[in-house]
Design a protein around this motif. Structure first.
Motif, PDB file in Angstrom:
ATOM      1  N   GLY A 136       0.789  -1.389  -0.069  1.00  0.00           N
ATOM      2  CA  GLY A 136      -0.041   0.031  -0.130  1.00  0.00           C
ATOM      3  C   GLY A 136       0.754   1.344   0.213  1.00  0.00           C
ATOM      4  N   VAL A 137       1.935   1.235   0.948  1.00  0.00           N
ATOM      5  CA  VAL A 137       3.020   2.400   0.862  1.00  0.00           C
ATOM      6  C   VAL A 137       3.581   2.698  -0.522  1.00  0.00           C
ATOM      7  CG1 VAL A 137       5.154   3.169   1.951  1.00  0.00           C
ATOM      8  CG2 VAL A 137       3.401   2.259   3.293  1.00  0.00           C
ATOM      9  N   ALA A 138       3.863   1.489  -1.348  1.00  0.00           N
ATOM     10  CA  ALA A 138       4.588   1.517  -2.480  1.00  0.00           C
ATOM     11  C   ALA A 138       3.542   2.144  -3.586  1.00  0.00           C
ATOM     12  CB  ALA A 138       4.936   0.238  -2.861  1.00  0.00           C
ATOM     13  N   GLY A 139       2.314   1.761  -3.427  1.00  0.00           N
ATOM     14  CA  GLY A 139       1.227   2.149  -4.334  1.00  0.00           C
ATOM     15  C   GLY A 139       0.925   3.655  -4.105  1.00  0.00           C
ATOM     16  N   MET A 140       1.148   4.090  -2.791  1.00  0.00           N
ATOM     17  CA  MET A 140       0.867   5.545  -2.505  1.00  0.00           C
ATOM     18  C   MET A 140       2.097   6.435  -2.997  1.00  0.00           C
ATOM     19  SD  MET A 140      -1.977   6.111  -1.336  1.00  0.00           S
ATOM     20  CE  MET A 140      -2.273   7.519  -0.447  1.00  0.00           C
ATOM     21  N   GLN A 141       3.322   5.693  -2.963  1.00  0.00           N
ATOM     22  CA  GLN A 141       4.357   6.465  -3.445  1.00  0.00           C
ATOM     23  C   GLN A 141       4.241   6.750  -4.907  1.00  0.00           C
ATOM     24  OE1 GLN A 141       7.958   4.386  -1.970  1.00  0.00           O
ATOM     25  NE2 GLN A 141       7.696   5.706   0.296  1.00  0.00           N
ATOM     26  N   ARG A 142       3.986   5.716  -5.583  1.00  0.00           N
ATOM     27  CA  ARG A 142       3.940   5.719  -7.111  1.00  0.00           C
ATOM     28  C   ARG A 142       2.475   6.828  -7.366  1.00  0.00           C
ATOM     29  NH1 ARG A 142       4.008   0.161  -7.018  1.00  0.00           N
ATOM     30  NH2 ARG A 142       1.851  -0.113  -7.225  1.00  0.00           N
ATOM     31  N   LEU A 143       1.434   6.761  -6.791  1.00  0.00           N
ATOM     32  CA  LEU A 143       0.387   7.679  -6.891  1.00  0.00           C
ATOM     33  C   LEU A 143       0.909   8.981  -6.743  1.00  0.00           C
ATOM     34  CD1 LEU A 143      -2.593   8.099  -7.689  1.00  0.00           C
ATOM     35  CD2 LEU A 143      -3.054   7.977  -5.268  1.00  0.00           C
ATOM     36  N   SER A 144       1.714   9.082  -5.591  1.00  0.00           N
ATOM     37  CA  SER A 144       2.103  10.637  -5.162  1.00  0.00           C
ATOM     38  C   SER A 144       3.072  11.139  -6.332  1.00  0.00           C
ATOM     39  CB  SER A 144       2.800  10.628  -3.854  1.00  0.00           C
ATOM     40  OG  SER A 144       3.331  11.713  -3.416  1.00  0.00           O
ATOM     41  N   THR A 145       4.005  10.172  -6.851  1.00  0.00           N
ATOM     42  CA  THR A 145       4.865  10.644  -8.006  1.00  0.00           C
ATOM     43  C   THR A 145       4.019  10.913  -9.232  1.00  0.00           C
ATOM     44  OG1 THR A 145       6.465   9.277  -6.990  1.00  0.00           O
ATOM     45  CG2 THR A 145       7.013   9.696  -9.364  1.00  0.00           C
ATOM     46  N   ALA A 146       3.011  10.142  -9.514  1.00  0.00           N
ATOM     47  CA  ALA A 146       2.340  10.358 -10.702  1.00  0.00           C
ATOM     48  C   ALA A 146       1.613  11.728 -10.715  1.00  0.00           C
ATOM     49  CB  ALA A 146       1.318   9.190 -10.905  1.00  0.00           C
ATOM     50  N   VAL A 147       0.998  12.000  -9.311  1.00  0.00           N
ATOM     51  CA  VAL A 147       0.398  13.367  -9.103  1.00  0.00           C
ATOM     52  C   VAL A 147       1.328  14.489  -9.357  1.00  0.00           C
ATOM     53  CG1 VAL A 147      -1.150  14.411  -7.616  1.00  0.00           C
ATOM     54  CG2 VAL A 147      -1.377  12.073  -7.647  1.00  0.00           C
TER      55      VAL A 147
END
Length: 147
Positions: A136-147
């Protein structure tokens, strides 16, 4: 006549203590130890009377002592029997208590095994949760990078 009377008196003096001794011995043989020769004798017959009376008295005393000892043995046997019963009862109670302790230890061991299995299962679930959280943390980091 006087000669015959003298011989008769002599035979009576010889036979009377022997008859009395025989009669008393018959009574002793019938277990009557209260008998005693009571005639008025002289010489060897007086010695016979004394020895026979002493023998009967000694036998009476000895048998009384044996009876007393038998009563003591019977009393001691009763005490030993009571002690044995008490010991047996105590051993039975201890065996019952040990059986109960054994049962409780088996239950405790079973509970400990169940707790160990539950702890293992919880550890596995915690590992899965940690893995899921890391994903979940890795997914949030990817989402944050994508945003």
């Amino acid at each position: 006549r006087e000669l015959v009377q003298g011989m008769s008196d002599t035979l009576s003096a010889v036979a009377t203590p022997i008859r009395e001794a025989n009669a008393e011995l018959d009574r002793v043989a019938a277990r009557d130890l209260t008998v005693r020769m009571t005639g008025d004798y002289a010489g060897d017959y007086a010695a016979l009377e004394s020895r026979l009376n002493t023998t009967i008295e000694t036998l009476d005393v000895a048998l009384a002592q044996v009876a007393g000892a038998a009563r003591q043995v019977a009393g001691a046997s009763g005490q030993i029997a009571s002690g044995s019963t008490a010991l047996s009862d105590g051993a039975t109670e201890q065996a019952t208590a040990l059986a109960e302790v054994s049962t409780n230890l088996h239950e405790l061991a079973s509970t400990a095994k169940q707790n160990a299995a539950s702890a293992q299962q919880a550890r596995g679930m915690a590992e899965n949760a940690r893995t899921g959280a890391a994903a979940g943390v890795a997914g949030m980091q990817r989402l944050s990078t994508a945003v």
